[in-house]
Design a protein around this motif. Structure first.
Motif, mmCIF file in Angstrom:
data_model
loop_
_atom_site.group_PDB
_atom_site.id
_atom_site.type_symbol
_atom_site.label_atom_id
_atom_site.label_comp_id
_atom_site.label_asym_id
_atom_site.label_seq_id
_atom_site.Cartn_x
_atom_site.Cartn_y
_atom_site.Cartn_z
ATOM 1 N N TYR A 1 -5.971 5.082 10.465
ATOM 2 C CA TYR A 1 -4.792 5.490 9.690
ATOM 3 C C TYR A 1 -3.624 4.538 9.940
ATOM 4 O O TYR A 1 -2.524 4.939 10.308
ATOM 5 C CB TYR A 1 -4.401 6.940 10.008
ATOM 6 C CG TYR A 1 -5.580 7.866 9.910
ATOM 7 C CD1 TYR A 1 -6.095 8.231 8.665
ATOM 8 C CD2 TYR A 1 -6.227 8.324 11.052
ATOM 9 C CE1 TYR A 1 -7.203 9.058 8.567
ATOM 10 C CE2 TYR A 1 -7.335 9.149 10.960
ATOM 11 C CZ TYR A 1 -7.819 9.508 9.715
ATOM 12 O OH TYR A 1 -8.915 10.315 9.626
ATOM 13 N N GLY B 1 4.012 3.970 3.292
ATOM 14 C CA GLY B 1 3.750 2.762 2.522
ATOM 15 C C GLY B 1 4.521 1.567 3.054
ATOM 16 O O GLY B 1 5.423 1.687 3.875
ATOM 17 N N ASN C 1 3.873 10.831 2.638
ATOM 18 C CA ASN C 1 3.351 9.504 2.317
ATOM 19 C C ASN C 1 3.810 8.454 3.319
ATOM 20 O O ASN C 1 4.717 8.679 4.107
ATOM 21 C CB ASN C 1 3.733 9.107 0.888
ATOM 22 C CG ASN C 1 5.236 9.082 0.684
ATOM 23 O OD1 ASN C 1 5.989 8.731 1.589
ATOM 24 N ND2 ASN C 1 5.688 9.460 -0.489
ATOM 25 N N PHE D 1 0.848 -1.194 0.000
ATOM 26 C CA PHE D 1 0.000 0.000 0.000
ATOM 27 C C PHE D 1 0.879 1.238 0.000
ATOM 28 O O PHE D 1 2.048 1.192 0.376
ATOM 29 C CB PHE D 1 -0.931 0.039 1.231
ATOM 30 C CG PHE D 1 -0.257 0.549 2.476
ATOM 31 C CD1 PHE D 1 -0.350 1.889 2.846
ATOM 32 C CD2 PHE D 1 0.505 -0.290 3.267
ATOM 33 C CE1 PHE D 1 0.280 2.366 3.977
ATOM 34 C CE2 PHE D 1 1.144 0.175 4.403
ATOM 35 C CZ PHE D 1 1.032 1.504 4.753
ATOM 36 N N GLU D 2 0.310 2.336 -0.446
ATOM 37 C CA GLU D 2 0.907 3.657 -0.233
ATOM 38 C C GLU D 2 -0.230 4.626 -0.003
ATOM 39 O O GLU D 2 -1.180 4.681 -0.788
ATOM 40 C CB GLU D 2 1.772 4.124 -1.392
ATOM 41 C CG GLU D 2 2.454 5.439 -1.048
ATOM 42 C CD GLU D 2 3.578 5.820 -1.979
ATOM 43 O OE1 GLU D 2 3.720 7.034 -2.226
ATOM 44 O OE2 GLU D 2 4.295 4.927 -2.460
ATOM 45 N N ALA D 3 -0.137 5.346 1.102
ATOM 46 C CA ALA D 3 -1.149 6.331 1.479
ATOM 47 C C ALA D 3 -0.489 7.699 1.562
ATOM 48 O O ALA D 3 0.731 7.805 1.686
ATOM 49 C CB ALA D 3 -1.757 5.954 2.827
ATOM 50 N N SER E 1 -5.709 9.289 2.322
ATOM 51 C CA SER E 1 -5.997 8.879 0.938
ATOM 52 C C SER E 1 -5.002 7.803 0.530
ATOM 53 O O SER E 1 -3.891 7.758 1.039
ATOM 54 C CB SER E 1 -5.884 10.061 -0.026
ATOM 55 O OG SER E 1 -6.873 11.017 0.247
ATOM 56 N N GLU E 2 -5.417 6.961 -0.399
ATOM 57 C CA GLU E 2 -4.547 5.886 -0.857
ATOM 58 C C GLU E 2 -4.194 6.059 -2.328
ATOM 59 O O GLU E 2 -5.044 6.435 -3.127
ATOM 60 C CB GLU E 2 -5.235 4.534 -0.678
ATOM 61 C CG GLU E 2 -5.494 4.171 0.762
ATOM 62 C CD GLU E 2 -6.330 2.922 0.905
ATOM 63 O OE1 GLU E 2 -5.990 2.099 1.766
ATOM 64 O OE2 GLU E 2 -7.307 2.763 0.155
ATOM 65 N N TYR F 1 -5.096 -1.116 4.472
ATOM 66 C CA TYR F 1 -4.793 0.178 5.079
ATOM 67 C C TYR F 1 -6.102 0.904 5.365
ATOM 68 O O TYR F 1 -6.969 1.006 4.505
ATOM 69 C CB TYR F 1 -3.903 1.047 4.168
ATOM 70 C CG TYR F 1 -3.594 2.366 4.824
ATOM 71 C CD1 TYR F 1 -2.641 2.446 5.834
ATOM 72 C CD2 TYR F 1 -4.301 3.520 4.505
ATOM 73 C CE1 TYR F 1 -2.389 3.643 6.488
ATOM 74 C CE2 TYR F 1 -4.051 4.725 5.152
ATOM 75 C CZ TYR F 1 -3.099 4.768 6.141
ATOM 76 O OH TYR F 1 -2.862 5.955 6.804
ATOM 77 N N ASP G 1 -3.694 0.030 -2.686
ATOM 78 C CA ASP G 1 -3.806 -0.845 -1.521
ATOM 79 C C ASP G 1 -4.233 -2.207 -2.045
ATOM 80 O O ASP G 1 -5.422 -2.453 -2.253
ATOM 81 C CB ASP G 1 -4.821 -0.271 -0.530
ATOM 82 C CG ASP G 1 -4.914 -1.071 0.763
ATOM 83 O OD1 ASP G 1 -4.244 -2.112 0.888
ATOM 84 O OD2 ASP G 1 -5.677 -0.642 1.655
ATOM 85 N N PHE H 1 -1.919 0.355 8.789
ATOM 86 C CA PHE H 1 -1.890 -0.849 7.961
ATOM 87 C C PHE H 1 -1.923 -2.043 8.898
ATOM 88 O O PHE H 1 -1.137 -2.116 9.854
ATOM 89 C CB PHE H 1 -0.615 -0.891 7.113
ATOM 90 C CG PHE H 1 -0.387 -2.206 6.416
ATOM 91 C CD1 PHE H 1 -1.094 -2.532 5.276
ATOM 92 C CD2 PHE H 1 0.546 -3.111 6.900
ATOM 93 C CE1 PHE H 1 -0.893 -3.735 4.624
ATOM 94 C CE2 PHE H 1 0.760 -4.321 6.267
ATOM 95 C CZ PHE H 1 0.039 -4.628 5.124
ATOM 96 N N ALA I 1 -7.749 4.261 5.800
ATOM 97 C CA ALA I 1 -7.509 5.683 5.498
ATOM 98 C C ALA I 1 -8.583 6.599 6.066
ATOM 99 O O ALA I 1 -8.597 7.782 5.759
ATOM 100 C CB ALA I 1 -7.425 5.870 3.984
#
Length: 176
Positions: free
Chosen positions: A68, A169, A167, A30-32, A53-54, A62, A57, A70, A64
């Motif tokens: 907040y 992740g 960010n 994931f990366e948020a 926000s993502e 995760y 994922d 993972f 969001a």
């Protein structure tokens, strides 16, 4: 395709193997990022960063919107690479004396990175952190920030709608 077959020679005996048994991926991943308004951070207080926000994922792991964080999904225990970068801004006429970025696992600090500016305070900082760690099913990871300013004022985690500046992740490392 997963059902494509490959032929493999095992000491002269040909064996058929579906591609689905050979492929691998660094998932879950994931990366948020922080979107919308900047998040206000109180002075001299460990505050969870709300990456709301993502970008992607792969496992829906995760959160969001409320926690907040993972959380490692079922069947996905293993070694994970985790990263985060935070774009911090001090308010007008305020400068940072120090900043600490903390990666927490199940509510306890796993790794904390420090930046001190007592003799040379600055107004902007982009702290970052990386870690490789073993995670079990149900473990969760979160990012926290601590800042101290020259006049005890609040700071903020900035955002940029077109290019995420802050960010967080992670992805599972295959073969580790």
């Amino acid at each position: 395709a997963d059902t494509d077959e490959l032929l493999i020679s095992d000491a002269g005996t040909l064996k058929r193997v579906d591609f689905s048994h050979l492929k691998s991926a660094n998932t879950p991943a994931f990366e948020a990022f922080r979107s919308g308004s900047a998040q206000t951070i109180s002075n001299a207080s460990d505050t969870k960063i709300q990456f709301n926000s993502e970008i992607f994922d792969t496992a829906g792991a995760y959160d969001a919107s409320t926690n907040y964080r993972f959380t490692v999904p079922s069947g996905q225990a293993g070694k994970y690479f985790i990263y985060s970068q935070i774009w911090m801004q001090a308010q007008t006429s305020t400068t940072f004396r120090d900043c600490q970025l903390a990666l927490k696992k199940n509510g306890s600090t796993h790794k904390r990175c420090y930046w001190y500016f007592n003799n040379n305070p600055i107004r902007w900082i982009i702290p970052n952190i990386t870690a490789t760690m073993d995670l079990s099913v149900g473990d969760y990871i979160e990012m926290f920030i601590y800042t101290e300013t020259t006049d005890s004022a609040t700071t903020s985690v900035t955002h940029n709608a077109s290019q995420p500046e802050s960010n967080f992740g992670a992805y599972r490392i295959i073969g580790a």
